[in-house]
Design a protein around this motif. Structure first.
Motif, short mmCIF file in Angstrom:
data_model
loop_
_atom_site.label_atom_id
_atom_site.label_comp_id
_atom_site.label_asym_id
_atom_site.label_seq_id
_atom_site.Cartn_x
_atom_site.Cartn_y
_atom_site.Cartn_z
N ALA A 90 0.83 -1.20 0.00
CA ALA A 90 0.00 0.00 0.00
C ALA A 90 0.87 1.26 0.00
O ALA A 90 0.55 2.25 -0.68
CB ALA A 90 -0.93 -0.01 1.21
N ASP A 91 1.97 1.23 0.74
CA ASP A 91 2.90 2.37 0.73
C ASP A 91 3.49 2.58 -0.66
O ASP A 91 3.71 3.71 -1.09
CB ASP A 91 4.02 2.12 1.74
CG ASP A 91 3.58 2.31 3.18
OD1 ASP A 91 2.50 2.89 3.39
OD2 ASP A 91 4.31 1.87 4.08
N LEU A 92 3.73 1.48 -1.35
CA LEU A 92 4.30 1.56 -2.69
C LEU A 92 3.33 2.25 -3.64
O LEU A 92 3.71 3.14 -4.42
CB LEU A 92 4.63 0.15 -3.20
CG LEU A 92 5.26 0.04 -4.59
CD1 LEU A 92 6.67 0.59 -4.57
CD2 LEU A 92 5.27 -1.43 -5.03
N GLY A 95 2.60 6.14 -3.06
CA GLY A 95 3.70 7.06 -3.31
C GLY A 95 4.57 7.31 -2.10
O GLY A 95 5.58 8.03 -2.19
N PHE A 96 4.21 6.73 -0.96
CA PHE A 96 4.98 6.96 0.25
C PHE A 96 6.40 6.40 0.11
O PHE A 96 7.37 7.03 0.54
CB PHE A 96 4.28 6.33 1.46
CG PHE A 96 5.02 6.48 2.74
CD1 PHE A 96 4.96 7.68 3.44
CD2 PHE A 96 5.78 5.45 3.27
CE1 PHE A 96 5.65 7.85 4.63
CE2 PHE A 96 6.48 5.61 4.45
CZ PHE A 96 6.40 6.81 5.13
N THR A 97 6.50 5.22 -0.51
CA THR A 97 7.82 4.62 -0.69
C THR A 97 8.71 5.51 -1.55
O THR A 97 9.90 5.67 -1.27
CB THR A 97 7.67 3.23 -1.34
OG1 THR A 97 6.83 2.40 -0.51
CG2 THR A 97 9.03 2.56 -1.48
N ALA A 170 7.07 -4.77 -1.31
CA ALA A 170 7.73 -3.76 -2.14
C ALA A 170 8.14 -4.33 -3.49
O ALA A 170 8.28 -3.57 -4.46
CB ALA A 170 8.96 -3.22 -1.42
N ALA A 171 8.32 -5.64 -3.59
CA ALA A 171 8.77 -6.25 -4.84
C ALA A 171 7.60 -6.63 -5.74
O ALA A 171 7.70 -6.52 -6.97
CB ALA A 171 9.62 -7.49 -4.55
N ARG A 263 17.17 -3.21 -0.82
CA ARG A 263 17.30 -2.88 -2.24
C ARG A 263 16.03 -2.21 -2.76
O ARG A 263 16.11 -1.24 -3.53
CB ARG A 263 17.59 -4.16 -3.01
CG ARG A 263 17.55 -4.01 -4.53
CD ARG A 263 18.61 -3.09 -5.03
NE ARG A 263 18.55 -2.94 -6.50
CZ ARG A 263 19.27 -2.07 -7.16
NH1 ARG A 263 20.07 -1.24 -6.53
NH2 ARG A 263 19.17 -2.00 -8.48
N ARG A 264 14.87 -2.67 -2.34
CA ARG A 264 13.63 -2.10 -2.83
C ARG A 264 13.39 -0.68 -2.33
O ARG A 264 12.64 0.08 -2.92
CB ARG A 264 12.44 -2.98 -2.43
CG ARG A 264 12.47 -4.39 -2.96
CD ARG A 264 12.72 -4.47 -4.44
NE ARG A 264 11.74 -3.72 -5.22
CZ ARG A 264 11.74 -3.62 -6.53
NH1 ARG A 264 12.70 -4.19 -7.23
NH2 ARG A 264 10.82 -2.94 -7.16
#
Length: 269
Positions: A90-92, A95-97, A170-171, A263-264
């Protein structure tokens, strides 16, 4: 201040900010925490009281409940994997990530704070489930050092799964695809010794279950906390040496999940 000092400040400051953010989310959405507890508690009541007599083989059902509780504690720790992955995903999408990546922070700061917060929440869930087990008649028959060792293994498992959940969330960019992993995770948990000994399973299924990391940790907790049943002499190495096997699985999980998660969150991912 040197570049090394700056990176250290960025790491701890960023981790602290993410740690507080995740805990605030749980405080504002207590339903997320309740869901983590609901399924394992329901299973403990179902298998402990409805099926307990049958699974005890006509023996004392309270003994089976004592056998069951360590497995349910591992189940609580493992069930947090899905919620962690969904939050990271959800963060991804929100746009938070990307905003985290744009900040002058260490790439490890965000996932470290996230994983720490999820581990703290998982610890609270495990404590509540242990209290429920106590009310069901579960008692610990172990030395203080054995109790500490069991607790360290259990929390390390929850922390490792937090990192794994962050890496998955994240992946895997497709939210629907990520949601489909929940049944797979649940199926992995069921192919284990959480509810019954592997010796009662067909040969092939028993072999799969005995090499399941979940089975290793459950067997280790039962051995350390005095709720274990002797495994047959021909069982696989993880069941004969559960503490060593569980430790090896933890190291492997951290070795795989931590680099992927960092890495992500790096600026060039």
């Amino acid at each position: 201040m040197s570049a090394t000092d700056t990176r250290a400040v960025s790491l701890f400051t960023g981790a602290w900010v993410l740690f507080r953010r995740v805990l605030t989310n749980y405080r504002n959405s207590p339903g997320l925490f309740a869901i983590t507890l609901a399924a394992p508690l329901g299973m403990m009541l179902l298998f402990g009281f409805v099926f307990g007599g049958a699974l005890a083989g006509g023996g004392d059902a309270s003994e089976y409940r004592s056998y069951l509780v360590p497995g349910v504690l591992v189940l609580v720790a493992a069930m947090g994997l899905t919620s962690t992955a969904m939050t990271a995903n959800a963060d991804l999408h929100s746009g938070f990530t990307d905003r985290i990546r744009a900040l002058p922070l260490s790439a490890a700061a965000a996932p470290a704070g996230f994983a720490l917060a999820e581990t703290v929440v998982g610890t609270l869930a495990i404590a509540l489930m242990a209290g429920a087990g106590y009310l069901m008649g579960w008692r610990i028959d172990a030395t203080p050092s054995e109790i500490v060792a069991a607790l360290v293994l259990l929390l390390a498992f929850r922390c490792a799964l937090s990192w794994l959940g962050i890496a998955l969330g994240a992946a895997v960019r497709d939210e629907q695809m990520l949601q489909q992993t929940a049944p797979l995770i649940f199926g992995t948990l069921m192919f284990s010794n959480v509810f019954v000994p592997t010796s009662s399973m067909p040969t092939v299924i028993a072999a799969i279950a005995e090499w399941n990391p979940v089975s290793s940790l459950v067997a280790a907790l039962r051995e350390l906390l005095g709720a274990g049943l002797p495994d047959p002499a021909g069982s696989a190495w993880p069941m004969q040496h559960p503490v060593a096997a569980a430790t090896a699985w933890m190291i492997a999980l951290f070795a795989v999940a931590v680099p992927i998660a960092i890495r992500r969150y790096s600026t060039d991912s």
